[in-house]
Every structure is written in C-alpha cells, then in structure tokens.
Design a protein around this motif. Structure first.
Motif, PDB file in Angstrom:
ATOM      1  N   THR A 220      17.954  45.841 -12.520  1.00 52.23           N
ATOM      2  CA  THR A 220      18.178  45.423 -11.134  1.00 52.23           C
ATOM      3  C   THR A 220      19.331  46.151 -10.492  1.00 52.23           C
ATOM      4  O   THR A 220      19.462  46.149  -9.277  1.00 52.23           O
ATOM      5  CB  THR A 220      18.449  43.911 -11.073  1.00 52.23           C
ATOM      6  OG1 THR A 220      19.573  43.599 -11.899  1.00 52.23           O
ATOM      7  CG2 THR A 220      17.230  43.130 -11.551  1.00 52.23           C
ATOM      8  N   ALA A 221      20.187  46.763 -11.247  1.00 56.56           N
ATOM      9  CA  ALA A 221      21.328  47.478 -10.669  1.00 56.56           C
ATOM     10  C   ALA A 221      20.897  48.872 -10.210  1.00 56.56           C
ATOM     11  O   ALA A 221      19.871  49.396 -10.621  1.00 56.56           O
ATOM     12  CB  ALA A 221      22.458  47.596 -11.699  1.00 56.56           C
TER      13      ALA A 221
ATOM     14  N   GLN B  54      11.861  54.201 -16.908  1.00 58.97           N
ATOM     15  CA  GLN B  54      10.470  54.157 -16.470  1.00 58.97           C
ATOM     16  C   GLN B  54      10.372  53.535 -15.078  1.00 58.97           C
ATOM     17  O   GLN B  54      11.225  52.743 -14.677  1.00 58.97           O
ATOM     18  CB  GLN B  54       9.625  53.361 -17.467  1.00 58.97           C
ATOM     19  CG  GLN B  54       9.580  53.969 -18.859  1.00 58.97           C
ATOM     20  CD  GLN B  54       8.919  55.341 -18.867  1.00 58.97           C
ATOM     21  OE1 GLN B  54       7.911  55.552 -18.195  1.00 58.97           O
ATOM     22  NE2 GLN B  54       9.493  56.274 -19.613  1.00 58.97           N
ATOM     23  N   ILE B  55       9.336  53.912 -14.355  1.00 61.11           N
ATOM     24  CA  ILE B  55       9.168  53.410 -12.994  1.00 61.11           C
ATOM     25  C   ILE B  55       9.052  51.903 -12.975  1.00 61.11           C
ATOM     26  O   ILE B  55       9.617  51.222 -12.102  1.00 61.11           O
ATOM     27  CB  ILE B  55       7.939  54.067 -12.344  1.00 61.11           C
ATOM     28  CG1 ILE B  55       8.201  55.550 -12.088  1.00 61.11           C
ATOM     29  CG2 ILE B  55       7.577  53.377 -11.031  1.00 61.11           C
ATOM     30  CD1 ILE B  55       9.289  55.829 -11.076  1.00 61.11           C
ATOM     31  N   TRP B  56       8.329  51.340 -13.921  1.00 60.14           N
ATOM     32  CA  TRP B  56       8.143  49.889 -13.929  1.00 60.14           C
ATOM     33  C   TRP B  56       9.417  49.152 -14.312  1.00 60.14           C
ATOM     34  O   TRP B  56       9.486  47.924 -14.175  1.00 60.14           O
ATOM     35  CB  TRP B  56       7.006  49.504 -14.866  1.00 60.14           C
ATOM     36  CG  TRP B  56       7.097  50.092 -16.252  1.00 60.14           C
ATOM     37  CD1 TRP B  56       6.549  51.249 -16.691  1.00 60.14           C
ATOM     38  CD2 TRP B  56       7.821  49.544 -17.370  1.00 60.14           C
ATOM     39  NE1 TRP B  56       6.857  51.483 -18.006  1.00 60.14           N
ATOM     40  CE2 TRP B  56       7.635  50.440 -18.453  1.00 60.14           C
ATOM     41  CE3 TRP B  56       8.578  48.410 -17.569  1.00 60.14           C
ATOM     42  CZ2 TRP B  56       8.192  50.220 -19.706  1.00 60.14           C
ATOM     43  CZ3 TRP B  56       9.130  48.180 -18.817  1.00 60.14           C
ATOM     44  CH2 TRP B  56       8.938  49.087 -19.872  1.00 60.14           C
ATOM     45  N   GLN B  57      10.436  49.861 -14.823  1.00 61.52           N
ATOM     46  CA  GLN B  57      11.710  49.220 -15.127  1.00 61.52           C
ATOM     47  C   GLN B  57      12.619  49.117 -13.906  1.00 61.52           C
ATOM     48  O   GLN B  57      13.581  48.355 -13.929  1.00 61.52           O
ATOM     49  CB  GLN B  57      12.441  50.000 -16.230  1.00 61.52           C
ATOM     50  CG  GLN B  57      11.785  49.881 -17.603  1.00 61.52           C
ATOM     51  CD  GLN B  57      12.539  50.672 -18.660  1.00 61.52           C
ATOM     52  OE1 GLN B  57      12.766  51.871 -18.486  1.00 61.52           O
ATOM     53  NE2 GLN B  57      12.938  50.006 -19.718  1.00 61.52           N
ATOM     54  N   LEU B  58      12.339  49.869 -12.868  1.00 60.29           N
ATOM     55  CA  LEU B  58      13.155  49.836 -11.658  1.00 60.29           C
ATOM     56  C   LEU B  58      12.769  48.651 -10.784  1.00 60.29           C
ATOM     57  O   LEU B  58      11.652  48.129 -10.882  1.00 60.29           O
ATOM     58  CB  LEU B  58      12.965  51.131 -10.871  1.00 60.29           C
ATOM     59  CG  LEU B  58      13.403  52.426 -11.565  1.00 60.29           C
ATOM     60  CD1 LEU B  58      13.019  53.626 -10.719  1.00 60.29           C
ATOM     61  CD2 LEU B  58      14.901  52.415 -11.820  1.00 60.29           C
TER      62      LEU B  58
ATOM     63  N   ALA C 176      11.875  47.492  -4.947  1.00 60.28           N
ATOM     64  CA  ALA C 176      12.356  48.172  -3.744  1.00 60.28           C
ATOM     65  C   ALA C 176      12.787  49.608  -4.012  1.00 60.28           C
ATOM     66  O   ALA C 176      12.874  50.419  -3.083  1.00 60.28           O
ATOM     67  CB  ALA C 176      13.522  47.390  -3.129  1.00 60.28           C
ATOM     68  N   LYS C 177      13.057  49.943  -5.300  1.00 63.92           N
ATOM     69  CA  LYS C 177      13.530  51.281  -5.650  1.00 63.92           C
ATOM     70  C   LYS C 177      12.416  52.179  -6.177  1.00 63.92           C
ATOM     71  O   LYS C 177      12.622  53.389  -6.321  1.00 63.92           O
ATOM     72  CB  LYS C 177      14.626  51.169  -6.723  1.00 63.92           C
ATOM     73  CG  LYS C 177      15.939  50.586  -6.228  1.00 63.92           C
ATOM     74  CD  LYS C 177      16.676  51.605  -5.376  1.00 63.92           C
ATOM     75  CE  LYS C 177      18.047  51.092  -4.969  1.00 63.92           C
ATOM     76  NZ  LYS C 177      18.782  52.090  -4.169  1.00 63.92           N
ATOM     77  N   GLN C 178      11.265  51.616  -6.478  1.00 62.26           N
ATOM     78  CA  GLN C 178      10.222  52.406  -7.117  1.00 62.26           C
ATOM     79  C   GLN C 178       9.693  53.501  -6.196  1.00 62.26           C
ATOM     80  O   GLN C 178       9.538  54.650  -6.608  1.00 62.26           O
ATOM     81  CB  GLN C 178       9.085  51.487  -7.567  1.00 62.26           C
ATOM     82  CG  GLN C 178       9.484  50.545  -8.689  1.00 62.26           C
ATOM     83  CD  GLN C 178       8.344  49.647  -9.126  1.00 62.26           C
ATOM     84  OE1 GLN C 178       7.206  49.782  -8.664  1.00 62.26           O
ATOM     85  NE2 GLN C 178       8.631  48.705 -10.026  1.00 62.26           N
TER      86      GLN C 178
ATOM     87  N   LYS D 284       1.679  52.032 -15.262  1.00 58.00           N
ATOM     88  CA  LYS D 284       2.155  50.662 -15.348  1.00 58.00           C
ATOM     89  C   LYS D 284       2.797  50.423 -16.705  1.00 58.00           C
ATOM     90  O   LYS D 284       2.826  51.300 -17.566  1.00 58.00           O
ATOM     91  CB  LYS D 284       1.010  49.687 -15.104  1.00 58.00           C
ATOM     92  CG  LYS D 284       0.378  49.803 -13.724  1.00 58.00           C
ATOM     93  CD  LYS D 284      -0.714  48.784 -13.538  1.00 58.00           C
ATOM     94  CE  LYS D 284      -1.341  48.913 -12.149  1.00 58.00           C
ATOM     95  NZ  LYS D 284      -2.433  47.930 -11.954  1.00 58.00           N
ATOM     96  N   LYS D 285       3.273  49.226 -16.908  1.00 61.21           N
ATOM     97  CA  LYS D 285       3.916  48.874 -18.163  1.00 61.21           C
ATOM     98  C   LYS D 285       2.913  48.956 -19.306  1.00 61.21           C
ATOM     99  O   LYS D 285       1.785  48.446 -19.183  1.00 61.21           O
ATOM    100  CB  LYS D 285       4.500  47.470 -18.067  1.00 61.21           C
ATOM    101  CG  LYS D 285       5.264  47.025 -19.303  1.00 61.21           C
ATOM    102  CD  LYS D 285       5.834  45.643 -19.087  1.00 61.21           C
ATOM    103  CE  LYS D 285       6.589  45.163 -20.325  1.00 61.21           C
ATOM    104  NZ  LYS D 285       7.153  43.815 -20.139  1.00 61.21           N
ATOM    105  N   PRO D 286       3.258  49.647 -20.413  1.00 58.99           N
ATOM    106  CA  PRO D 286       2.302  49.771 -21.518  1.00 58.99           C
ATOM    107  C   PRO D 286       1.865  48.401 -22.030  1.00 58.99           C
ATOM    108  O   PRO D 286       2.645  47.458 -22.122  1.00 58.99           O
ATOM    109  CB  PRO D 286       3.079  50.550 -22.578  1.00 58.99           C
ATOM    110  CG  PRO D 286       4.158  51.266 -21.826  1.00 58.99           C
ATOM    111  CD  PRO D 286       4.521  50.356 -20.696  1.00 58.99           C
ATOM    112  N   ILE D 287       0.570  48.326 -22.370  1.00 61.90           N
ATOM    113  CA  ILE D 287       0.003  47.061 -22.855  1.00 61.90           C
ATOM    114  C   ILE D 287      -0.215  47.081 -24.356  1.00 61.90           C
ATOM    115  O   ILE D 287      -0.811  46.150 -24.898  1.00 61.90           O
ATOM    116  CB  ILE D 287      -1.318  46.776 -22.135  1.00 61.90           C
ATOM    117  CG1 ILE D 287      -2.301  47.924 -22.338  1.00 61.90           C
ATOM    118  CG2 ILE D 287      -1.069  46.552 -20.650  1.00 61.90           C
ATOM    119  CD1 ILE D 287      -3.668  47.665 -21.722  1.00 61.90           C
TER     120      ILE D 287
END
Length: 513
Positions: free
Chosen positions: A107-108, A121-125, A128-130, A194-197
C-alpha cells in the motif's frame, strides 16, 4: 486452521502431571506413553496458534512449561520422541502461517524498478497505482541489458549447458532479462497478468523466470514459441494486444472521441463560414436570397443555394460539408439562419459606425416610406464629422412603425439611439420633410426632440426643398411645364411598344454616326 484456533480454549498454566493409580501401586504396568504426551503436544499447538498469528513467537510474560515429575524413564523417552514430532509439526504450521504475510498487497508508494526480479508484481501494487505502473513500464520498454557473450552465465548440467543469447531480443520484443537471477521474463504478461493460482508454469515468465535455455530454438518445441502460443487468442497474444492498445494512446476511447469532436467542429465551422460568405455577397449586391422552389429537384433553388453550389464546385472540402452532405440538423440554409446571420452582420456594421462617431456630436435625418407589403418603415441616417473633419453620412437603421404620429416616431428614434449607445444630448441638428407631423411647432417631431435636447435645431431637408422648388418652378414657367408634359407623353408612348422603342434607338444611333 483459523476456525480451529478460535474454537480452541485458552491455554492454562501447566501443572505437574499427577500419577495414576497404576503408577502409585507397585506391580501395575504404566499407562501408554502416547496418552501421557498427548496433553503436551496439544498444549504446544494451542500456544503456537494463539501467539504465532499475532506475529510473536512466544507469549510475553509466559512461564516456561514445567516438566512432568514422577514419570519413569520409558515415559520420558517416549515424551521426547513425541516432542520431536511436535517440533516438526510446529515448523510446518509456522510456514503455513507466515505464507500469507509474504503475499500482502503493498500500500505504500514504491519506486518502479525495471529489473524483472527486483520489481514488485502488478497485482501487489494498490489498484490506484497499477495503471500508472503499466504506463511507466510501457514508456520505458522491455528491460534488455546488452552484455558481452561471456557475461551471460551458463545454465544446465552436463553436456546440455547453455547460456542466454542477446540476439533473442531482436526476435522477441517482449523478452526481458534479469541480471540478478539471469532468467528471462515477459513484459506484457507481467503488466497484465493476475495473481498466480498455483497452476504449473503459469508464473514462469512473470515471477520465477525462465532459465532452461536448451529448449530455446528447438523448432516447434521452442519454449518462447510455446509461451506465445499458436492460437491468436492465447493468453500471451491477448496481453500483447492489451499492451499495444495501451501503448497506442491515439486509439484510446477518450482520444478517439476528442478527435471525432474536433472533426465535427471543423466541419461545422467550414459550413458556417461558407454560408456567411454567400450571405455577405448577396447582401452587398442587394440580391434576394430565397427562390420560388428550393427543393433538391428544382432547377433553380434561389440565389443563396445556387451560390453555395458554385462555391462547393470549386472546393472539395466545402463540397463534403454543405447541402446534401451536411447533417440534416446543421445545414445552416433555412430562412431563420439567414435572417439571424444578416442581423449579426448588421449589428457589427452598427458597432463600427458607433466606433467611428465616438464621443462626437451628430445630426439625425429621418424619413418614412411604405414597402410592397404596405408596411410603414422609418429610416434613420446619422451625419457627423469624422476624425479628419470630413462630413460623413451613415445609414444607421430602418425600423417598422405602426403609424406616422410624432410620438411614435420620437419613441422609435430614442430606441434606435439607445440601442447603438448614442446619447440624445449629443444631437446638434435634425432634418425632416415639411409635413405637419414632422415640423409642427408644438406637437411635431421637431418639438418633441427639442424637449429632449435643446441644441437639436431643426432644418428642413434640402432634398425635399429642391423637389418642391422644381415642382413650383415647372408650374410657373410655361416652357418648362410644356417640356415635362411632352417628355412624359413621349416616354409613355415609346415604352408601351417594343417596335417604337427599336425605332427610337435606331434613329438615335443614326444621329450619333
């Protein structure tokens, strides 16, 4: 596991294990060791679930577990074996508890790192920042460090050791290389994945990285081609299309809408400019605008539309936006539009006249006339001296009056002056004809204007005086009266017959020769 930890009771302080009747009585066999060690294992599970989930390894202020007393050596050995099993279980539980903490969404604010291994990773951002991160990485392009061939390390074992080749960057624009892990990654898949499954191979080119170089350039079994897929709708090809669409900003819906709006505005302005030019020319030449039949099938649609057709024939851009090629709700050819444009042009002319007059004094000249529709109109002319002290006359306005009464004319004159920001106190003269409603000493227009401005002296119009003088002279002088009588008779006779008109012209031409 969380439900179990919530349903379990809170741990109690450990107490020495009491000896059972078998242990107190001599000759009785002791109870199985598993039953003795079971409370200790369960206690450790409870302590681990209760305290490890809040991030601490042990409970603050908790006392060490006292060892059981009064137990023989065999029980102690079996308890030690059980405690070893519990330690292994504790490690497995700790790993499962610490796992979700590593997948926490960031979140920072984070600086964007281009190395595929070090960046988040993109899904970790944050959501609003992606989009901002995607635009950053697209603008920078794929991370493709060009190194010397010997700087790329070998991978593999035995005779199948291979290394990365920098020529692969040329064939695959999406390919990235990490100098930290010496593995290959895919930029579009990283940006839009997306986030790996947990599916095998789903995160090879995004998280883990690819390093099995011997499978590259392996014909149809090439790892890069397999990742791209033969189907146009494969996962990689889909994210590549997303990559290209986001990279090409002109294809975005907002840019397309702005472009379409700009084109519509340009076409409307060109159409309106053509209409204004045609109206200005017709008004300057005092030609009528409308025609008897303005339908598309008519051979003569009137001066205005025929002028538009001529302008369109000389300009392809104009031809594409006027008449039948224009939208039905924005053709700018109806009578209301023509009148509105003419009124705007007239207003601009009046403003230029006002600017030419400025704060100077002026005189007014007024006369009435009746048009073909039997309506009475009043014309107002302004006479003044310009900047070069040259006497100038400007036609200011023509207004409809319901009658020719002095009060009606006076009110209309004041309205015209006020509409053009002219002060009635600046009037220094007024000129009308010699009718009683105009030059009356008490109730005439002259007297009413003098009540408004005492400096507005009345002068009988010179043109009207000349006309009256000529009429009076023709009546008093016999020769002049006969001349005008015979001239009137000749004009009526000649104009009534085309044959006489031709004979008169032929005789006149013969005399000239």
């Amino acid at each position: 596991m969380r439900r179990i930890s919530r349903s379990l009771p809170l741990p109690r302080p450990a107490t020495p294990i009491r000896q059972s009747a078998r242990q107190r009585r001599p000759g009785l066999a002791p109870a199985p060791a598993a039953r003795t060690a079971e409370p200790a294992i369960m206690k450790r599970k409870i302590m681990l679930f209760f305290f490890e989930k809040v991030g601490s390894s042990s409970c603050p202020g908790s006392q060490p577990e006292p060892t059981a007393t009064g137990v023989d050596d065999s029980n102690t050995a079996e308890q030690g074996q059980s405690s070893g099993q519990s330690d292994t279980l504790d490690q497995n539980i700790s790993a499962s508890v610490e796992g979700p903490q590593q997948e926490t969404v960031v979140t920072a604010e984070t600086d964007y790192i281009r190395d595929p291994r070090k960046r988040l990773q993109i899904w970790q951002l944050p959501p609003a920042k992606q989009d901002e991160a995607r635009r950053f990485y697209i603008s920078e392009g794929a991370y493709q460090p060009i190194l010397q061939p010997e700087e790329y390390p070998f991978a593999g074992t035995g005779n199948h050791r291979r290394r990365f080749q920098k020529d692969w960057f040329t064939n695959h624009f999406w390919l990235e290389y990490s100098t930290d892990t010496h593995r290959a990654y895919c930029l579009p898949c990283f940006l839009f994945s997306k986030k790996p499954i947990g599916r095998c191979g789903s995160d090879t080119f995004t998280v883990k990285g690819f390093q099995n170089w011997k499978k590259v350039n392996n014909g149809k079994e090439c790892a890069f081609l397999t990742h791209m897929g033969r189907d146009p709708n494969s996962a990689h090809n889909f994210v590549v299309r997303c990559f290209e669409n986001l990279k090409n900003s002109m294809s975005h819906i907002d840019k397309v809408m702005v472009k379409q709006c700009e084109k519509r505005v340009a076409d409307a302005r060109l159409r309106l400019k053509t209409t204004i030019d045609a109206i200005r020319w017709l008004a300057f030449q005092a030609c009528p605008f409308r025609g008897h039949d303005e339908s598309p099938g008519s051979k003569n649609r009137g001066n205005f539309i025929e002028m538009l057709k001529i302008l369109a024939s000389y300009n392809k851009e104009v031809n594409e936006v006027v008449l039948e090629n224009a939208p039905r709700n924005a053709k700018y050819t109806c009578g209301e539009v023509q009148k509105e444009i003419v009124s705007i042009i007239a207003r601009k002319v009046q403003k230029s006249i006002k600017e030419e007059i400025g704060n100077r004094k002026f005189c007014i000249m007024v006369d009435e006339a009746r048009d073909e529709s039997k309506k009475e109109h009043m014309a107002v002319v302004i006479r003044f001296a310009n900047e070069e002290s040259i006497i100038t006359e400007r036609f200011l306005d023509v207004v409809h009056v319901k009658d020719t009464a002095a009060t009606t004319l006076k009110d209309k004159i004041l309205v015209v002056l006020a509409f053009n920001n002219l002060n009635v106190q600046d009037i220094r003269g007024q000129a009308y004809d010699g009718a009683s409603n105009m030059r009356g000493e008490w109730n005439g227009l002259k007297a009413l204007i003098l009540w408004e401005c005492s400096y507005a002296y009345y002068i009988h119009c010179m043109a009207h005086q000349l006309q009256l003088a000529l009429v009076a002279a023709s009546r008093e002088v016999h020769e002049v009266h006969n001349f005008f009588q015979h001239a009137n008779f000749i004009v009526n006779v000649v104009s009534a017959s085309s044959k006489r008109n031709e004979e008169l012209l032929a005789n006149q031409a013969a005399q000239i020769e």
